[in-house]
Design a protein around this motif. Structure first.
Motif, PDB file in Angstrom:
ATOM      1  N   ASN A 165      -2.181   3.599  -3.999  1.00  0.00           N
ATOM      2  CA  ASN A 165      -1.785   2.539  -4.922  1.00  0.00           C
ATOM      3  C   ASN A 165      -1.728   1.240  -4.129  1.00  0.00           C
ATOM      4  O   ASN A 165      -0.921   1.104  -3.203  1.00  0.00           O
ATOM      5  CB  ASN A 165      -0.432   2.839  -5.566  1.00  0.00           C
ATOM      6  CG  ASN A 165      -0.495   4.027  -6.502  1.00  0.00           C
ATOM      7  OD1 ASN A 165      -1.543   4.321  -7.079  1.00  0.00           O
ATOM      8  ND2 ASN A 165       0.618   4.723  -6.665  1.00  0.00           N
ATOM      9  N   VAL A 166      -2.599   0.314  -4.471  1.00  0.00           N
ATOM     10  CA  VAL A 166      -2.708  -0.947  -3.741  1.00  0.00           C
ATOM     11  C   VAL A 166      -2.306  -2.091  -4.661  1.00  0.00           C
ATOM     12  O   VAL A 166      -2.924  -2.304  -5.712  1.00  0.00           O
ATOM     13  CB  VAL A 166      -4.140  -1.175  -3.213  1.00  0.00           C
ATOM     14  CG1 VAL A 166      -4.226  -2.505  -2.468  1.00  0.00           C
ATOM     15  CG2 VAL A 166      -4.559  -0.030  -2.301  1.00  0.00           C
ATOM     16  N   THR A 167      -1.255  -2.802  -4.275  1.00  0.00           N
ATOM     17  CA  THR A 167      -0.863  -4.020  -4.991  1.00  0.00           C
ATOM     18  C   THR A 167      -1.563  -5.184  -4.319  1.00  0.00           C
ATOM     19  O   THR A 167      -1.400  -5.409  -3.120  1.00  0.00           O
ATOM     20  CB  THR A 167       0.657  -4.223  -4.962  1.00  0.00           C
ATOM     21  OG1 THR A 167       1.291  -3.093  -5.572  1.00  0.00           O
ATOM     22  CG2 THR A 167       1.050  -5.481  -5.707  1.00  0.00           C
ATOM     23  N   VAL A 226       0.860  -1.193   0.000  1.00  0.00           N
ATOM     24  CA  VAL A 226       0.000   0.000   0.000  1.00  0.00           C
ATOM     25  C   VAL A 226       0.887   1.231   0.000  1.00  0.00           C
ATOM     26  O   VAL A 226       1.764   1.374   0.854  1.00  0.00           O
ATOM     27  CB  VAL A 226      -0.933   0.027   1.236  1.00  0.00           C
ATOM     28  CG1 VAL A 226      -1.787   1.291   1.230  1.00  0.00           C
ATOM     29  CG2 VAL A 226      -1.815  -1.213   1.280  1.00  0.00           C
ATOM     30  N   GLU A 227       0.672   2.133  -0.960  1.00  0.00           N
ATOM     31  CA  GLU A 227       1.427   3.376  -1.046  1.00  0.00           C
ATOM     32  C   GLU A 227       0.475   4.533  -1.294  1.00  0.00           C
ATOM     33  O   GLU A 227      -0.390   4.448  -2.170  1.00  0.00           O
ATOM     34  CB  GLU A 227       2.459   3.317  -2.186  1.00  0.00           C
ATOM     35  CG  GLU A 227       3.582   2.326  -1.971  1.00  0.00           C
ATOM     36  CD  GLU A 227       4.548   2.304  -3.147  1.00  0.00           C
ATOM     37  OE1 GLU A 227       4.084   2.404  -4.302  1.00  0.00           O
ATOM     38  OE2 GLU A 227       5.766   2.208  -2.909  1.00  0.00           O
ATOM     39  N   ILE A 264      -3.660  -1.381  -8.343  1.00  0.00           N
ATOM     40  CA  ILE A 264      -4.757  -0.489  -8.669  1.00  0.00           C
ATOM     41  C   ILE A 264      -4.577   0.836  -7.932  1.00  0.00           C
ATOM     42  O   ILE A 264      -3.955   0.882  -6.859  1.00  0.00           O
ATOM     43  CB  ILE A 264      -6.126  -1.104  -8.315  1.00  0.00           C
ATOM     44  CG1 ILE A 264      -6.202  -1.443  -6.805  1.00  0.00           C
ATOM     45  CG2 ILE A 264      -6.387  -2.356  -9.152  1.00  0.00           C
ATOM     46  CD1 ILE A 264      -7.567  -1.927  -6.351  1.00  0.00           C
ATOM     47  N   ALA A 265      -5.083   1.917  -8.508  1.00  0.00           N
ATOM     48  CA  ALA A 265      -5.086   3.227  -7.859  1.00  0.00           C
ATOM     49  C   ALA A 265      -6.526   3.539  -7.466  1.00  0.00           C
ATOM     50  O   ALA A 265      -7.425   3.516  -8.317  1.00  0.00           O
ATOM     51  CB  ALA A 265      -4.542   4.296  -8.797  1.00  0.00           C
ATOM     52  N   ILE A 266      -6.765   3.781  -6.187  1.00  0.00           N
ATOM     53  CA  ILE A 266      -8.118   4.061  -5.710  1.00  0.00           C
ATOM     54  C   ILE A 266      -8.156   5.421  -5.032  1.00  0.00           C
ATOM     55  O   ILE A 266      -7.192   5.851  -4.403  1.00  0.00           O
ATOM     56  CB  ILE A 266      -8.617   2.966  -4.742  1.00  0.00           C
ATOM     57  CG1 ILE A 266      -7.657   2.789  -3.553  1.00  0.00           C
ATOM     58  CG2 ILE A 266      -8.780   1.643  -5.461  1.00  0.00           C
ATOM     59  CD1 ILE A 266      -8.139   1.774  -2.529  1.00  0.00           C
TER      60      ILE A 266
END
Length: 249
Positions: A154-156, A146-147, A166-168
């Motif tokens: 940005n969640v891998t 998580v970044e 994905i970018a949420i």
């Protein structure tokens, strides 16, 4: 940024679970309890985000019996700032948990809710997704990284084919997977400090939430015992047993 971290009290993962003699459920008498391991990872990730300057406050919340304060205190000893226990001795289903957490979110106004992908007692893997649906927030499930990137996360996440990033938008829901991090051990000084951190206790009745059970447990049984294996002297004997006894080739 404020982060809400739900934590659940479960049977310790090192304990062999015993089924009640009437098969109505699991025996919890004199059984060691601990924080759900996936929730422990969620607490650790929130703390790391705070150490990185991304998060300003971490609120740990649990729904369960009075003794669930122990798990909240563990989160506080790890580094959470304050705790909230919604006290109940009844078994609360994932949908009801999600509704209660939504009520807490409405009060606390966090920008991120990070929780374990599932609890090791019921393995439902539902609460995070249900909470996201009730709030109308984006979700990143099974997170292994998580970044924060501006106003996005940005969640891998781990999928069958490998990894997906994905970018949420925020506010958001993130559920944690095993490979996200390695939770820290709480030091003795931090354990002592945790006793002085604020921990509010409320009842389910304090929230306008319907927690009527929708599921009925018919029977709980132990898995069937596995048959003992057998040693073979050669590959030929192994092939013969696989062909003639096991019938798999």
């Amino acid at each position: 940024m404020k982060v809400l971290v739900p934590v659940k009290r479960v049977i310790d993962y090192n304990v062999k679970v015993r089924v009640k003699s009437d098969e109505s459920g699991v025996d919890l008498a004199n059984v060691k309890m601990s924080m759900n391991p996936f929730d422990e990872i969620a607490v650790e990730e929130a703390i790391r985000m705070k150490e990185a300057g991304t998060v300003t406050e971490i609120v740990a919340v649990s729904i369960g019996p009075e003794k669930a304060q122990d798990q909240i205190r563990q989160a506080l000893a790890m580094g959470a700032d304050r705790g909230l226990l919604i006290k109940t001795d009844e078994n609360v289903e994932p949908l009801s948990v999600a509704k209660l957490l939504k009520a807490v979110v409405d009060e606390e106004k966090p920008e991120l809710v990070i929780l374990g992908k599932q609890a090791i007692d019921d393995d439902s893997n539902q609460t995070g997704q249900m909470l996201a649906a009730l709030l109308g927030w984006p979700q990143g499930t099974f997170a292994s990284k998580v970044e924060k990137d501006g106003d996005k996360l940005n969640v891998t996440r781990e999928i069958d084919g490998g990894l997906q990033t994905i970018a949420i938008n925020m506010p958001a829901i993130v559920t944690t997977d095993l490979r996200l991090n390695e939770p820290r051990y709480a030091s003795l000084p931090n354990i002592m400090k945790a006793k002085k951190k604020p921990l509010d206790v409320k009842e389910i009745g304090d929230y306008d939430v319907d927690v009527t059970p929708r599921l009925e447990t018919v029977k709980v049984t132990e898995p069937p015992k596995r048959k003992a294996g057998a040693k073979v002297e050669s590959v030929a004997e192994l092939v013969d047993k696989l062909k003639n006894e096991a019938g798999v080739i």
